[in-house]
Design an enzyme around this catalytic site. Structure first.
Site, PDB file in Angstrom:
ATOM      1  N   LYS A 164       0.867  -1.178   0.000  1.00  0.00           N
ATOM      2  CA  LYS A 164       0.000   0.000   0.000  1.00  0.00           C
ATOM      3  C   LYS A 164       0.903   1.226   0.000  1.00  0.00           C
ATOM      4  CE  LYS A 164      -2.934   2.893   2.807  1.00  0.00           C
ATOM      5  NZ  LYS A 164      -3.763   3.073   4.009  1.00  0.00           N
ATOM      6  N   GLY A 217      -8.174   9.135   9.916  1.00  0.00           N
ATOM      7  CA  GLY A 217      -8.394   9.121  11.356  1.00  0.00           C
ATOM      8  C   GLY A 217      -9.478  10.051  11.874  1.00  0.00           C
ATOM      9  N   ALA A 221      -9.722   5.563   4.272  1.00  0.00           N
ATOM     10  CA  ALA A 221      -9.669   6.721   5.186  1.00  0.00           C
ATOM     11  C   ALA A 221     -10.986   7.483   5.253  1.00  0.00           C
ATOM     12  CB  ALA A 221      -8.557   7.699   4.809  1.00  0.00           C
ATOM     13  N   GLY A 222     -11.345   7.799   6.477  1.00  0.00           N
ATOM     14  CA  GLY A 222     -12.494   8.656   6.738  1.00  0.00           C
ATOM     15  C   GLY A 222     -13.740   7.950   7.246  1.00  0.00           C
ATOM     16  N   ASN A 270      -9.527   1.550   9.627  1.00  0.00           N
ATOM     17  CA  ASN A 270      -8.759   1.169  10.812  1.00  0.00           C
ATOM     18  C   ASN A 270      -9.357   1.780  12.080  1.00  0.00           C
ATOM     19  OD1 ASN A 270      -5.169   0.907  11.476  1.00  0.00           O
ATOM     20  ND2 ASN A 270      -6.833   0.725  12.887  1.00  0.00           N
ATOM     21  N   SER A 271      -9.299   3.129  12.163  1.00  0.00           N
ATOM     22  CA  SER A 271      -9.717   3.806  13.396  1.00  0.00           C
ATOM     23  C   SER A 271     -11.167   3.525  13.748  1.00  0.00           C
ATOM     24  CB  SER A 271      -9.524   5.318  13.246  1.00  0.00           C
ATOM     25  OG  SER A 271      -8.203   5.605  12.908  1.00  0.00           O
TER      26      SER A 271
END
Lengths: 66, 256
Positions: free
Chosen positions: B98, B159, B185-186, B207-208
């Site tokens: 990635k 994040g 992301a987001g 992830n987050s």
């Protein structure tokens, strides 16, 4: 002589190999990559390589990340 | 059609990150609950002077069971990103990476120029590149043209958990792509993942949203279902939106 190990000054004997450094720092040989002056050193050479003054050694592993 | 990335077929359309968990045990449990087959990792310096019996992330996530996706997280130049990819290839004996080249520490938005430069060189070096990028349609097209195996635009900054702020741009990227488009992301919660899939994304990387929830294992399971729901809804195609109410029962069925 001194080398830079993972960004910090580290004192070693002249004939120290990568393997010796791993042992001295309690780092297992599994799941790591070793770079000397930004060049990846294959595991085969870990007991052969010796260092010059101020060589930069990086020991890298996988950690959590997104 | 199943999800195919770099000639490998995946049943799950959810990819998760391994950062920010309390410990490796929690990472493993969340991964299992998510049903994901691919997980991202970062590459960092080892801790010196640690106990050599101390477990490594790769002791918990078996590379024979899961596809490990090394991420160039924290790189701000193509040179650094390429270096990390070479290290990853040595560590994991795999060409899949990635690519993430960031513009600055404040926004963590991608540096478009450096990302494209790194992508070109990595493809030349034989890497299979899944590339994190902005929602710039022209750049997405160019990243595919230079040989990336997947283009991964953000939905909102890394994040933040703000959800999808750019539906139209994502739709345009999807419309013009011949390789998997993965929102990266987001995503903040399960409904965000569903919306991404309803837009037509091929997969979601997050992830987050899992790791920073109060119950990561439960959120991981929620994300698994959210992605499945969104994909099914996308395939089924939503009904037309009407400005006037339309009764669900036929007029002839009415009592009066």
């Amino acid at each position: 002589m001194n080398i830079i190990l993972n960004g910090e000054k580290f004192s070693i004997d002249k004939k120290t190999s990568i393997k010796d450094i791993l042992i001295q720092n309690n780092i297992g040989e599994k799941n790591i990559v070793v770079e000397v002056n930004k060049e990846i050193i294959s595991k085969t050479f870990w007991d052969q390589i010796t260092f010059e003054e101020n060589d930069q050694i990086e020991i890298i592993t996988a950690v959590g990340g997104g | 059609m199943p999800l195919i990335i770099d000639k490998k077929t995946y049943k799950s359309r959810l990819i998760i990150g391994s950062g920010k968990y309390k410990n490796f045990e929690e990472t493993k449990k969340a991964l299992e609950a998510s049903g994901a087959e691919m997980i991202t990792v970062a590459l960092k310096r080892t801790n010196l002077g640690q106990n050599d019996k101390q477990k490594n992330l790769l002791d918990y996530i078996d590379p024979n069971t899961y596809k490990i996706l090394p991420n160039t997280a924290g790189c701000f130049s193509s040179e650094d990103a390429i270096r990390v990819c070479l290290i990853a290839r040595e560590l994991l004996n795999d060409n899949l990476v990635k690519l993430e080249v960031l513009a600055d520490k404040e926004t963590l938005l991608p540096n478009e120029e450096e990302t494209l430069a790194a992508a070109k060189e990595l493809v030349q070096l034989g890497f299979s590149v899944m590339v994190y990028t902005t929602d710039n349609v022209e750049l997405a097209i160019e990243l595919e043209r230079v040989g990336c195996v997947s283009v991964m635009p953000l939905a909102s900054p890394i994040g933040t958990g703000q959800g999808i702020k750019n539906s139209n741009n994502l739709k345009n990227i999807i419309k013009n792509a011949n390789i998997p488009i993965i929102v990266d992301a987001g995503i903040g919660t399960a409904s965000d993942a569903t919306i991404a899939m309803e837009l037509g994304c091929d997969a979601v990387l997050l992830n987050s949203a899992i790791a920073m929830s109060d119950n990561p294992v439960q959120m991981a399971e929620a994300m698994k279902h959210a992605v499945i729901a969104g994909r099914k809804a996308f395939n089924a195609k939503r009904m037309k939106i009407s400005n006037i109410a339309i009764p669900s029962s036929k007029k002839t069925d009415a009592l009066s």
